[in-house]
Design a protein around this motif. Sequence first.
Motif, short mmCIF file in Angstrom:
data_model
loop_
_atom_site.label_atom_id
_atom_site.label_comp_id
_atom_site.label_asym_id
_atom_site.label_seq_id
_atom_site.Cartn_x
_atom_site.Cartn_y
_atom_site.Cartn_z
N HIS A 1 -14.31 0.22 -4.47
CA HIS A 1 -12.93 0.66 -4.34
C HIS A 1 -12.23 -0.10 -3.20
O HIS A 1 -11.08 -0.50 -3.34
CB HIS A 1 -12.86 2.18 -4.10
CG HIS A 1 -11.47 2.71 -4.20
ND1 HIS A 1 -10.81 2.81 -5.39
CD2 HIS A 1 -10.62 3.14 -3.25
CE1 HIS A 1 -9.59 3.29 -5.17
NE2 HIS A 1 -9.45 3.50 -3.87
N ALA A 2 -12.94 -0.32 -2.11
CA ALA A 2 -12.38 -1.07 -0.99
C ALA A 2 -11.98 -2.49 -1.42
O ALA A 2 -10.92 -2.99 -1.02
CB ALA A 2 -13.37 -1.13 0.17
N PHE A 3 -12.82 -3.14 -2.22
CA PHE A 3 -12.48 -4.47 -2.71
C PHE A 3 -11.20 -4.43 -3.54
O PHE A 3 -10.34 -5.31 -3.41
CB PHE A 3 -13.63 -5.06 -3.54
CG PHE A 3 -14.58 -5.88 -2.73
CD1 PHE A 3 -14.27 -7.18 -2.36
CD2 PHE A 3 -15.80 -5.35 -2.33
CE1 PHE A 3 -15.16 -7.95 -1.61
CE2 PHE A 3 -16.70 -6.11 -1.59
CZ PHE A 3 -16.37 -7.41 -1.22
N ALA A 4 -11.05 -3.42 -4.39
CA ALA A 4 -9.84 -3.32 -5.22
C ALA A 4 -8.60 -3.12 -4.36
O ALA A 4 -7.57 -3.78 -4.57
CB ALA A 4 -9.99 -2.17 -6.22
N VAL B 1 -3.79 -5.52 -1.47
CA VAL B 1 -3.07 -5.70 -0.20
C VAL B 1 -2.99 -7.17 0.17
O VAL B 1 -1.92 -7.66 0.56
CB VAL B 1 -3.75 -4.89 0.93
CG1 VAL B 1 -3.17 -5.24 2.29
CG2 VAL B 1 -3.60 -3.39 0.66
N LEU B 2 -4.10 -7.89 0.05
CA LEU B 2 -4.10 -9.29 0.42
C LEU B 2 -3.20 -10.12 -0.49
O LEU B 2 -2.54 -11.05 -0.02
CB LEU B 2 -5.53 -9.83 0.42
CG LEU B 2 -6.41 -9.25 1.52
CD1 LEU B 2 -7.88 -9.60 1.27
CD2 LEU B 2 -5.96 -9.71 2.90
N ARG B 3 -3.12 -9.78 -1.75
CA ARG B 3 -2.19 -10.47 -2.66
C ARG B 3 -0.75 -10.21 -2.27
O ARG B 3 0.09 -11.09 -2.38
CB ARG B 3 -2.45 -10.05 -4.10
CG ARG B 3 -3.68 -10.68 -4.70
CD ARG B 3 -3.86 -10.26 -6.13
NE ARG B 3 -5.03 -10.91 -6.69
CZ ARG B 3 -5.65 -10.53 -7.79
NH1 ARG B 3 -5.21 -9.46 -8.46
NH2 ARG B 3 -6.71 -11.17 -8.23
N GLU B 4 -0.47 -8.99 -1.83
CA GLU B 4 0.90 -8.65 -1.40
C GLU B 4 1.26 -9.40 -0.12
O GLU B 4 2.42 -9.74 0.10
CB GLU B 4 1.02 -7.14 -1.15
CG GLU B 4 0.97 -6.32 -2.40
CD GLU B 4 0.86 -4.83 -2.12
OE1 GLU B 4 0.86 -4.42 -0.93
OE2 GLU B 4 0.77 -4.06 -3.09
N GLU B 5 0.27 -9.63 0.73
CA GLU B 5 0.51 -10.27 2.04
C GLU B 5 0.69 -11.77 1.93
O GLU B 5 1.22 -12.38 2.85
CB GLU B 5 -0.63 -9.94 3.00
CG GLU B 5 -0.68 -8.49 3.42
CD GLU B 5 0.55 -8.08 4.21
OE1 GLU B 5 0.82 -8.67 5.26
OE2 GLU B 5 1.24 -7.15 3.76
N ALA C 1 -5.77 0.54 3.46
CA ALA C 1 -4.80 -0.48 3.05
C ALA C 1 -3.96 -0.92 4.25
O ALA C 1 -3.74 -2.13 4.46
CB ALA C 1 -3.90 0.05 1.94
N LEU C 2 -3.50 0.02 5.03
CA LEU C 2 -2.73 -0.29 6.23
C LEU C 2 -3.54 -1.16 7.19
O LEU C 2 -3.04 -2.14 7.75
CB LEU C 2 -2.33 1.02 6.92
CG LEU C 2 -1.68 0.92 8.30
CD1 LEU C 2 -0.31 0.26 8.20
CD2 LEU C 2 -1.58 2.31 8.90
N HIS C 3 -4.82 -0.85 7.34
CA HIS C 3 -5.66 -1.59 8.28
C HIS C 3 -6.16 -2.92 7.73
O HIS C 3 -6.58 -3.77 8.51
CB HIS C 3 -6.80 -0.71 8.80
CG HIS C 3 -6.33 0.16 9.93
ND1 HIS C 3 -6.24 -0.31 11.23
CD2 HIS C 3 -5.89 1.43 9.96
CE1 HIS C 3 -5.78 0.65 12.00
NE2 HIS C 3 -5.56 1.73 11.25
N VAL C 4 -6.10 -3.12 6.42
CA VAL C 4 -6.34 -4.47 5.90
C VAL C 4 -5.22 -5.38 6.39
O VAL C 4 -5.46 -6.49 6.87
CB VAL C 4 -6.44 -4.48 4.35
CG1 VAL C 4 -6.42 -5.91 3.81
CG2 VAL C 4 -7.71 -3.76 3.89
N LYS C 5 -3.98 -4.89 6.29
CA LYS C 5 -2.84 -5.66 6.82
C LYS C 5 -3.01 -5.89 8.32
O LYS C 5 -2.76 -6.99 8.82
CB LYS C 5 -1.53 -4.92 6.57
CG LYS C 5 -1.13 -4.83 5.14
CD LYS C 5 0.16 -4.05 5.00
CE LYS C 5 0.49 -3.76 3.56
NZ LYS C 5 1.72 -2.98 3.42
N ALA C 6 -3.44 -4.87 9.04
CA ALA C 6 -3.64 -4.99 10.49
C ALA C 6 -4.73 -6.00 10.80
O ALA C 6 -4.62 -6.76 11.76
CB ALA C 6 -3.98 -3.62 11.09
N ALA C 7 -5.79 -6.02 10.00
CA ALA C 7 -6.88 -6.96 10.23
C ALA C 7 -6.39 -8.40 10.11
O ALA C 7 -6.75 -9.26 10.92
CB ALA C 7 -8.02 -6.70 9.23
#
Length: 113
Positions: free
Chosen positions: A100-103, A108-112, A66-72
Amino acid sequence: MKVRREVLGDAHVDRAAPDEFTADFQEFITKYAWGEVWTRPGLDRRMRSAITLTALIARGHWEEFALHVKAAVRNGLSTEEIKEVLLQSAIYCGVPAANHAFAVARRVLREET
């Protein structure tokens, strides 16, 4: 520390501030992961983020994922590119892990945005 803050964001780095117990480990990852590997010239940060997402999926490290989705996103990957990384990961890491990664990524992407 500069690269670590640029990739992960100040808020995360500040939350991970070392104490007496974790100081040596935090120094280790800052020096080697962020100071040696993430700064090498062979790959740009976008590519490093894509690789990191896949590695975290493979190992099931969901909090760091989750942290690295934001980083990406911070490193310039689009939502579409992140989706493609997850699809590619489904083949090599397994469908349940990618599911699970998609979920996690969707949340995370919705929060961003």
